[in-house]
Write a protein that holds these residues in place. Structure first.
Motif, PDB file in Angstrom:
ATOM      1  N   PHE A   1      -1.953   5.429 -14.518  1.00 27.07           N
ATOM      2  CA  PHE A   1      -1.212   4.614 -13.541  1.00 27.07           C
ATOM      3  C   PHE A   1       0.078   4.022 -14.127  1.00 27.07           C
ATOM      4  N   GLY A   2       0.021   3.648 -15.401  1.00 29.11           N
ATOM      5  CA  GLY A   2       1.197   3.007 -16.002  1.00 29.11           C
ATOM      6  C   GLY A   2       2.359   3.967 -16.211  1.00 29.11           C
ATOM      7  N   SER A   3       2.083   5.277 -16.096  1.00 27.36           N
ATOM      8  CA  SER A   3       3.130   6.262 -16.386  1.00 27.36           C
ATOM      9  C   SER A   3       3.809   6.797 -15.134  1.00 27.36           C
ATOM     10  N   VAL A   4       3.329   6.376 -13.960  1.00 33.67           N
ATOM     11  CA  VAL A   4       3.889   6.926 -12.718  1.00 33.67           C
ATOM     12  C   VAL A   4       4.252   5.795 -11.748  1.00 33.67           C
ATOM     13  N   GLU A   5       5.002   6.182 -10.707  1.00 36.75           N
ATOM     14  CA  GLU A   5       5.424   5.181  -9.711  1.00 36.75           C
ATOM     15  C   GLU A   5       4.630   5.280  -8.420  1.00 36.75           C
ATOM     16  N   TRP A   6       4.064   6.457  -8.163  1.00 39.54           N
ATOM     17  CA  TRP A   6       3.372   6.629  -6.885  1.00 39.54           C
ATOM     18  C   TRP A   6       2.096   7.444  -7.050  1.00 39.54           C
ATOM     19  N   ILE A   7       1.234   7.273  -6.037  1.00 42.27           N
ATOM     20  CA  ILE A   7       0.018   8.096  -5.968  1.00 42.27           C
ATOM     21  C   ILE A   7      -0.175   8.522  -4.522  1.00 42.27           C
ATOM     22  N   ASN A   8      -0.531   9.794  -4.361  1.00 41.43           N
ATOM     23  CA  ASN A   8      -0.862  10.316  -3.042  1.00 41.43           C
ATOM     24  C   ASN A   8      -2.380  10.499  -3.019  1.00 41.43           C
ATOM     25  N   LEU A   9      -3.035   9.838  -2.067  1.00 36.48           N
ATOM     26  CA  LEU A   9      -4.513   9.851  -2.034  1.00 36.48           C
ATOM     27  C   LEU A   9      -5.073  10.950  -1.133  1.00 36.48           C
ATOM     28  N   GLY A  10      -4.228  11.868  -0.674  1.00 31.02           N
ATOM     29  CA  GLY A  10      -4.716  13.028   0.063  1.00 31.02           C
ATOM     30  C   GLY A  10      -5.164  12.711   1.475  1.00 31.02           C
ATOM     31  N   GLY A  11      -6.017  13.597   2.011  1.00 34.65           N
ATOM     32  CA  GLY A  11      -6.492  13.450   3.392  1.00 34.65           C
ATOM     33  C   GLY A  11      -8.009  13.506   3.420  1.00 34.65           C
ATOM     34  N   GLY A  12      -8.549  14.091   4.513  1.00 36.32           N
ATOM     35  CA  GLY A  12      -9.985  14.302   4.583  1.00 36.32           C
ATOM     36  C   GLY A  12     -10.786  13.139   5.124  1.00 36.32           C
ATOM     37  N   LEU A  13     -10.092  12.162   5.712  1.00 28.09           N
ATOM     38  CA  LEU A  13     -10.770  10.947   6.158  1.00 28.09           C
ATOM     39  C   LEU A  13     -10.589  10.788   7.666  1.00 28.09           C
ATOM     40  N   LEU A  14     -11.681  10.464   8.366  1.00 34.23           N
ATOM     41  CA  LEU A  14     -11.628  10.393   9.837  1.00 34.23           C
ATOM     42  C   LEU A  14     -11.157   9.005  10.295  1.00 34.23           C
ATOM     43  N   ILE A  15      -9.950   8.670   9.901  1.00 34.46           N
ATOM     44  CA  ILE A  15      -9.411   7.317  10.121  1.00 34.46           C
ATOM     45  C   ILE A  15      -9.352   6.958  11.601  1.00 34.46           C
ATOM     46  N   THR A  16      -9.120   7.951  12.446  1.00 37.06           N
ATOM     47  CA  THR A  16      -8.914   7.657  13.871  1.00 37.06           C
ATOM     48  C   THR A  16     -10.177   7.821  14.702  1.00 37.06           C
ATOM     49  N   ASP A  17     -11.295   8.044  14.017  1.00 33.37           N
ATOM     50  CA  ASP A  17     -12.552   8.186  14.760  1.00 33.37           C
ATOM     51  C   ASP A  17     -12.997   6.820  15.277  1.00 33.37           C
ATOM     52  N   ASP A  18     -13.691   6.841  16.403  1.00 38.10           N
ATOM     53  CA  ASP A  18     -14.184   5.576  16.942  1.00 38.10           C
ATOM     54  C   ASP A  18     -15.173   5.001  15.935  1.00 38.10           C
ATOM     55  N   GLY A  19     -15.080   3.710  15.697  1.00 34.82           N
ATOM     56  CA  GLY A  19     -16.012   3.065  14.774  1.00 34.82           C
ATOM     57  C   GLY A  19     -15.548   3.064  13.331  1.00 34.82           C
ATOM     58  N   PHE A  20     -14.434   3.721  13.041  1.00 33.03           N
ATOM     59  CA  PHE A  20     -13.934   3.695  11.652  1.00 33.03           C
ATOM     60  C   PHE A  20     -13.503   2.259  11.320  1.00 33.03           C
ATOM     61  N   PRO A  21     -13.955   1.715  10.186  1.00 33.60           N
ATOM     62  CA  PRO A  21     -13.645   0.306   9.881  1.00 33.60           C
ATOM     63  C   PRO A  21     -12.211   0.134   9.366  1.00 33.60           C
ATOM     64  N   LEU A  22     -11.288   0.040  10.304  1.00 32.76           N
ATOM     65  CA  LEU A  22      -9.869   0.019   9.943  1.00 32.76           C
ATOM     66  C   LEU A  22      -9.499  -1.154   9.043  1.00 32.76           C
ATOM     67  N   GLU A  23     -10.045  -2.337   9.383  1.00 32.86           N
ATOM     68  CA  GLU A  23      -9.678  -3.517   8.582  1.00 32.86           C
ATOM     69  C   GLU A  23     -10.087  -3.334   7.115  1.00 32.86           C
ATOM     70  N   ARG A  24     -11.306  -2.833   6.913  1.00 35.01           N
ATOM     71  CA  ARG A  24     -11.781  -2.636   5.522  1.00 35.01           C
ATOM     72  C   ARG A  24     -10.911  -1.614   4.802  1.00 35.01           C
ATOM     73  N   PHE A  25     -10.565  -0.565   5.516  1.00 34.82           N
ATOM     74  CA  PHE A  25      -9.740   0.501   4.937  1.00 34.82           C
ATOM     75  C   PHE A  25      -8.367  -0.066   4.543  1.00 34.82           C
ATOM     76  N   ILE A  26      -7.785  -0.813   5.452  1.00 35.59           N
ATOM     77  CA  ILE A  26      -6.454  -1.388   5.206  1.00 35.59           C
ATOM     78  C   ILE A  26      -6.515  -2.334   3.999  1.00 35.59           C
ATOM     79  N   GLU A  27      -7.548  -3.147   3.997  1.00 35.15           N
ATOM     80  CA  GLU A  27      -7.723  -4.103   2.892  1.00 35.15           C
ATOM     81  C   GLU A  27      -7.893  -3.384   1.544  1.00 35.15           C
ATOM     82  N   ARG A  28      -8.688  -2.311   1.583  1.00 34.31           N
ATOM     83  CA  ARG A  28      -8.967  -1.546   0.347  1.00 34.31           C
ATOM     84  C   ARG A  28      -7.685  -0.889  -0.167  1.00 34.31           C
ATOM     85  N   LEU A  29      -6.935  -0.299   0.755  1.00 35.28           N
ATOM     86  CA  LEU A  29      -5.689   0.355   0.361  1.00 35.28           C
ATOM     87  C   LEU A  29      -4.683  -0.660  -0.174  1.00 35.28           C
TER      88      LEU A  29
END
Ligand code: PLP
Length: 390
Positions: free
Chosen positions: A202-230
């Motif tokens: 982490f100390g050697s770079v400026e950015w990280i791309n965390l990829g995809g594969g997550l059903l963020i827009t599915d009903d019931g996805f805990p958006l607040e927790r996700f936002i907080e975690r990110l």
């Protein structure tokens, strides 16, 4: 909001087979993704490999920062048809493509340190493109090895324990991708693995791309927790964070409308459709899975067909492939020849993967706004499309 709005679609308004994209659900998904971007302070890119329908690029780019491309052609599509930032990554890069790829990209992610060594001087001579390394966080969440980027002996990225901070000299970021159609908890575990295994980088770079594969827009996805975690991860590491969902952009926004061409019972109730699993929904065979169908219940793919009642029908495509089976369904009202059926959630990884095997016509494309019922067929394909690629 209901998972999808296709029960309201007048299927008589489209030719068959036809992909119908619901602009209302698409916009709903994009609004969620924009909220994640704004509130977590991360940039959200559309993974073109999953969904690259540029007929809706204006809508997509109203909400997202750019596109994630899997190579030269998608990068060019991102640059010319979508706009915003283009982040390109491919497991293999061709010498002949590199200059044009750099012209089309803002970020280029290399798959190995060997690749970086081979192309570094050309990338630096070109200038203006940020570079990163795909790192395998060595954390498997995906059960089906076909879709697990972190399976043993994966060729996708350099294993985190084999990359040192010094290796990243000249690169400005790292990229990880380890999920496939996952709920939040899997992301949480993956990010913990990234934090544990990639912290030395982490100390050697400026950015990280965390990829995809997550059903963020599915009903019931805990958006607040996700936002907080990110947001917590971003603040702790000081890194600029990107995510690149594909499926989540078009989730519940696309259907494939098809017509029954024939029905018969040769020891089992069968119907032949004008859409094909192998040509128009290849993941049905590859994964395999059975797509949801409006007005019917999907039964297991290995359902024994010799003792089923009159409401159960196995639907197949019109190609000569014996295994061109879409699925076996229990119908409320068994369909007749000429009836139109609506297969659900066939936008992501279907439109991009269609083929013309057996001379199958490609499905048309209609944009439909379930809020107003406005519908426009924006694309149809003919013989020239079939002949042109042979
Ligand atoms: C590197 C990378 N990024 C993003 C995605 C998009 O994943 P999804 O469409 O499941 O969100 C994929 C899918 O395979 C991928 O390989």
């Amino acid at each position: 909001m209901a998972p999808h709005n296709f029960a309201k679609l007048d299927t008589a308004c489209v030719p068959t087979p036809c992909h119908v994209l619901d602009l209302a659900r698409l916009e709903h998904n994009l609004q969620i993704l924009k909220r994640v971007g704004d509130e977590a302070g991360v940039s959200v890119l559309l993974a073109l490999k999953a969904f690259s329908c540029f007929a809706v690029s204006d809508l997509v780019m109203k909400y997202l920062s750019g596109t994630a491309a899997s190579g030269l052609y998608e990068a060019r599509l991102g640059r010319t048809r979508f706009g915003g930032d283009v982040h390109a990554y491919a497991p293999g890069l061709k010498d002949a493509d590199i200059d044009e790829l750099l012209d089309c990209s803002d970020h280029l992610i290399l798959n190995s340190l060997q690749q970086w060594g081979r192309f570094r001087s050309r990338i630096e001579a070109h200038g203006g493109v940020e570079t990163g390394l795909r790192v395998n966080p060595m954390h498997s969440e995906v059960e089906n090895p076909l879709y697990d980027p972190c399976a043993s002996w994966s060729r996708l990225g350099a294993p985190a324990n084999q990359v040192t901070a010094a290796d990243l000299e000249g690169l400005s970021g790292i990229h990880v991708h380890a999920l496939c159609d996952h709920p939040y908890d899997a992301f949480d575990r993956m990010l913990s693995a990234v934090e544990a295994r990639c912290a030395h980088l982490f100390g050697s770079v400026e950015w990280i791309n965390l990829g995809g594969g997550l059903l963020i827009t599915d009903d019931g996805f805990p958006l607040e927790r996700f936002i907080e975690r990110l947001a917590g991860f971003r603040e702790r590491t000081g890194l600029k964070v990107y995510i690149e969902p594909g499926t989540a952009v078009a989730l519940h926004a696309g259907a494939l409308v098809s017509q029954v061409l024939d029905r018969f019972d040769y020891g089992a109730p069968l119907a032949v459709m004008d859409t094909s699993a192998t040509c128009h929904m290849p993941d049905v065979i590859e994964a395999p899975f059975t797509p949801d169908l409006l007005g019917a219940t999907a039964l297991p793919r290995n359902t024994a067909m010799d003792a089923v009642d009159a409401h159960v029908i196995r639907l197949g495509g019109p190609t000569c492939l014996a295994g061109d089976i879409i699925g076996t369904y229990r119908f409320e009202m068994p369909p007749q020849v000429g009836d139109r059926l609506v297969f659900l959630d066939l936008a992501y990884y279907t439109m991009v993967k269609a083929t013309t095997f057996n001379g199958m016509p490609l499905p048309s494309l209609a944009l439909w706004d379930s809020r107003t019922d406005a519908l426009e067929v924006v694309k149809s394909f003919g013989y020239a499309d079939f002949e042109g690629r042979l």
